[in-house]
Design an enzyme around this catalytic site. Structure first.
Site, PDB file in Angstrom:
ATOM      1  N   THR A  68      82.210  26.889  86.443  1.00  0.00           N
ATOM      2  CA  THR A  68      81.944  28.223  87.010  1.00  0.00           C
ATOM      3  C   THR A  68      81.007  28.058  88.190  1.00  0.00           C
ATOM      4  OG1 THR A  68      82.132  29.205  84.814  1.00  0.00           O
ATOM      5  CG2 THR A  68      81.129  30.554  86.529  1.00  0.00           C
TER       6      THR A  68
ATOM      7  N   LYS B 191      86.072  34.929  87.744  1.00  0.00           N
ATOM      8  CA  LYS B 191      85.192  34.437  86.675  1.00  0.00           C
ATOM      9  C   LYS B 191      83.801  35.078  86.763  1.00  0.00           C
ATOM     10  CE  LYS B 191      83.254  32.043  83.502  1.00  0.00           C
ATOM     11  NZ  LYS B 191      83.369  32.526  82.128  1.00  0.00           N
TER      12      LYS B 191
ATOM     13  N   LYS C 288      72.716  31.656  85.732  1.00  0.00           N
ATOM     14  CA  LYS C 288      73.349  31.113  86.945  1.00  0.00           C
ATOM     15  C   LYS C 288      74.533  31.977  87.364  1.00  0.00           C
ATOM     16  CE  LYS C 288      76.462  28.254  86.056  1.00  0.00           C
ATOM     17  NZ  LYS C 288      77.891  28.256  85.791  1.00  0.00           N
TER      18      LYS C 288
HETATM   19  P1  NAP Z   1      76.778  21.892  79.548  1.00  0.00           P
HETATM   20  O1  NAP Z   1      76.991  21.607  78.139  1.00  0.00           O
HETATM   21  O2  NAP Z   1      75.404  22.142  80.066  1.00  0.00           O
HETATM   22  O3  NAP Z   1      77.447  20.709  80.412  1.00  0.00           O
HETATM   23  C1  NAP Z   1      77.209  20.571  81.779  1.00  0.00           C
HETATM   24  C2  NAP Z   1      77.882  19.317  82.286  1.00  0.00           C
HETATM   25  O4  NAP Z   1      77.556  19.154  83.687  1.00  0.00           O
HETATM   26  C3  NAP Z   1      77.409  18.025  81.587  1.00  0.00           C
HETATM   27  O5  NAP Z   1      78.494  17.144  81.494  1.00  0.00           O
HETATM   28  C4  NAP Z   1      76.352  17.516  82.570  1.00  0.00           C
HETATM   29  O6  NAP Z   1      76.123  16.125  82.479  1.00  0.00           O
HETATM   30  C5  NAP Z   1      77.025  17.836  83.871  1.00  0.00           C
HETATM   31  N1  NAP Z   1      76.103  17.806  85.002  1.00  0.00           N
HETATM   32  C6  NAP Z   1      75.057  18.644  85.236  1.00  0.00           C
HETATM   33  N2  NAP Z   1      74.470  18.329  86.413  1.00  0.00           N
HETATM   34  C7  NAP Z   1      75.147  17.261  86.914  1.00  0.00           C
HETATM   35  C8  NAP Z   1      75.028  16.507  88.106  1.00  0.00           C
HETATM   36  N3  NAP Z   1      74.094  16.781  89.054  1.00  0.00           N
HETATM   37  N4  NAP Z   1      75.885  15.469  88.293  1.00  0.00           N
HETATM   38  C9  NAP Z   1      76.839  15.198  87.364  1.00  0.00           C
HETATM   39  N5  NAP Z   1      77.028  15.899  86.223  1.00  0.00           N
HETATM   40  C10 NAP Z   1      76.183  16.927  86.017  1.00  0.00           C
HETATM   41  O7  NAP Z   1      77.604  23.174  80.016  1.00  0.00           O
HETATM   42  P2  NAP Z   1      78.948  23.811  79.453  1.00  0.00           P
HETATM   43  O8  NAP Z   1      78.612  24.906  78.520  1.00  0.00           O
HETATM   44  O9  NAP Z   1      79.899  22.738  79.050  1.00  0.00           O
HETATM   45  O10 NAP Z   1      79.471  24.535  80.789  1.00  0.00           O
HETATM   46  C11 NAP Z   1      80.136  23.842  81.823  1.00  0.00           C
HETATM   47  C12 NAP Z   1      80.610  24.867  82.841  1.00  0.00           C
HETATM   48  O11 NAP Z   1      81.478  25.801  82.186  1.00  0.00           O
HETATM   49  C13 NAP Z   1      79.482  25.715  83.446  1.00  0.00           C
HETATM   50  O12 NAP Z   1      79.809  26.012  84.774  1.00  0.00           O
HETATM   51  C14 NAP Z   1      79.496  26.975  82.592  1.00  0.00           C
HETATM   52  O13 NAP Z   1      78.975  28.088  83.278  1.00  0.00           O
HETATM   53  C15 NAP Z   1      80.978  27.122  82.330  1.00  0.00           C
HETATM   54  N6  NAP Z   1      81.346  27.838  81.095  1.00  0.00           N
HETATM   55  C16 NAP Z   1      80.657  27.640  79.939  1.00  0.00           C
HETATM   56  C17 NAP Z   1      81.039  28.325  78.805  1.00  0.00           C
HETATM   57  C18 NAP Z   1      80.317  28.166  77.495  1.00  0.00           C
HETATM   58  O14 NAP Z   1      80.452  29.073  76.646  1.00  0.00           O
HETATM   59  N7  NAP Z   1      79.580  27.108  77.241  1.00  0.00           N
HETATM   60  C19 NAP Z   1      82.121  29.210  78.848  1.00  0.00           C
HETATM   61  C20 NAP Z   1      82.835  29.373  80.034  1.00  0.00           C
HETATM   62  C21 NAP Z   1      82.422  28.676  81.158  1.00  0.00           C
HETATM   63  P3  NAP Z   1      74.945  15.563  81.511  1.00  0.00           P
HETATM   64  O15 NAP Z   1      75.564  15.498  80.140  1.00  0.00           O
HETATM   65  O16 NAP Z   1      74.610  14.244  82.084  1.00  0.00           O
HETATM   66  O17 NAP Z   1      73.804  16.546  81.597  1.00  0.00           O
END
Ligand code: NAP
Length: 290
Positions: free
Chosen positions: A96, A171, A239
């Site tokens: 997102t 989104k 965010k």
């Molecule tokens: P998350 O668990 O915080 O995962 C974030 C990912 O991004 C991890 O793999 C992290 O790597 C990586 N990352 C962060 N900064 C980075 C950088 N500078 N370089 C390389 N990798 C980096 O988040 P999530 O919940 O899976 O969400 C991922 C995306 O989907 C976000 O945009 C979120 O808004 C969206 N989303 C989330 C949900 C939900 O319910 N969780 C639903 C819909 C959409 P590390 O493991 O090394 O930190």
């Protein structure tokens, strides 16, 4: 066998990549913190050393990353996606992010002859695990059609919305509404508690009327039990509100309610709740009410 790359093994990416492996696709994964790749390796995925190495061996790569900065770092950084992008390869960014960052990534991929699709998702950890996400795509139509079999394993429905930017905007609209709803829900619960209403009864009353919805039904009882186990990190909710407000600024569209919700989530982040579930806003409001 079709081979896919998958970058980003966070809450969402790990569940989505696992569904691709279980569906029988050959999957190569990468994550900044390498230990998060281990469960995927146990399922049968291979691990790449860098995003560049991953893209070099995969015709199509998906990414699911935290925010615009993460998406840009992985694409443009050293040993990044762009370094290995060549004619005909596909890159599908499901993070997102804002439309402008998505368009910047698209331009860089296209310059190398690659194809780009943005495809953020609606739905949280459980739908990611169950393969029932709603996928909101914009960009290269041929790539969209090509990855539909993979989308069918990650989601229950996918939309093709037009040019790059339209998926990102859709989104942000969805999550802006969700953030405002959660903020109103939490304030209602806290105000009810102040007035000595039974919180369980508040949930029951809401569920009996026109405000009934799966989010209140699922999250409500957990919130009352102070179970804020993370499904959607609060920092990501804030965010998304920030990015929606930025879009409102750019288009001179007033967003009064969303701006107020953003302040509430920002305060919760300042209280150290960023890595909790976004429903932990309730805890922040309770603290504020002393
Ligand atoms: P998350 O668990 O915080 O995962 C974030 C990912 O991004 C991890 O793999 C992290 O790597 C990586 N990352 C962060 N900064 C980075 C950088 N500078 N370089 C390389 N990798 C980096 O988040 P999530 O919940 O899976 O969400 C991922 C995306 O989907 C976000 O945009 C979120 O808004 C969206 N989303 C989330 C949900 C939900 O319910 N969780 C639903 C819909 C959409 P590390 O493991 O090394 O930190």
């Amino acid at each position: 066998m079709t081979r896919f790359g998958f970058i980003g093994m966070g809450i969402m990416g790990s569940a989505m990549a696992a569904n691709l492996v279980r569906a029988g696709f050959e999957v190569v994964v990468w994550n900044r913190s390498p230990q998060k790749c281990a469960p995927l390796q146990d399922l049968g995925a291979r691990i790449a050393r860098t995003p560049r190495a991953l893209v070099a061996e995969c015709p199509v790569t998906f990414a699911m990353l935290a925010d615009p900065q993460a998406a840009a770092d992985v694409c443009f950084g050293q040993e990044g996606v762009c370094d290995a992008m060549v004619q005909g390869k596909g890159y599908v960014d499901m993070s997102t992010i804002d439309a402008a960052t998505s368009q910047r990534i698209a331009a860089a991929i296209r310059e190398k002859g690659g194809r780009f699709l943005e495809a953020p998702v609606s739905g949280s950890k459980k739908p990611a695990e169950d393969g029932t996400l709603v996928i909101l795509s914009g960009g290269d139509r041929t790539l969209y059609e090509e990855v539909e079999p993979a989308f069918a394993k990650m989601g229950k429905r996918s939309f093709y919305l037009g040019d790059v930017g339209q998926g990102a905007r859709m989104k942000l609209v969805v999550n802006m509404i969700m953030g405002a709803m959660m903020a109103a829900f939490c304030e209602g619960l806290v105000l009810g508690e102040r007035g000595d209403l039974d919180p369980e009864t508040i949930l029951e009353v809401l569920d009996a009327g026109a405000l009934a919805n799966p989010m209140f039904r699922l999250k409500g009882p957990r919130m009352l039990a102070e179970d804020f186990a993370v499904n959607f990190p609060l920092k990501h909710m804030q965010k998304d509100l920030r990015l929606a407000l930025l879009h409102g600024d750019e288009t001179a569209q007033p967003l009064h309610v969303s701006a107020a919700a953003n302040e509430a989530f920002k305060q919760a982040r300042a209280q150290g709740l960023g890595d909790e579930d976004f429903s932990a806003l309730l805890a922040a409001l309770r603290t504020n009410s002393g």
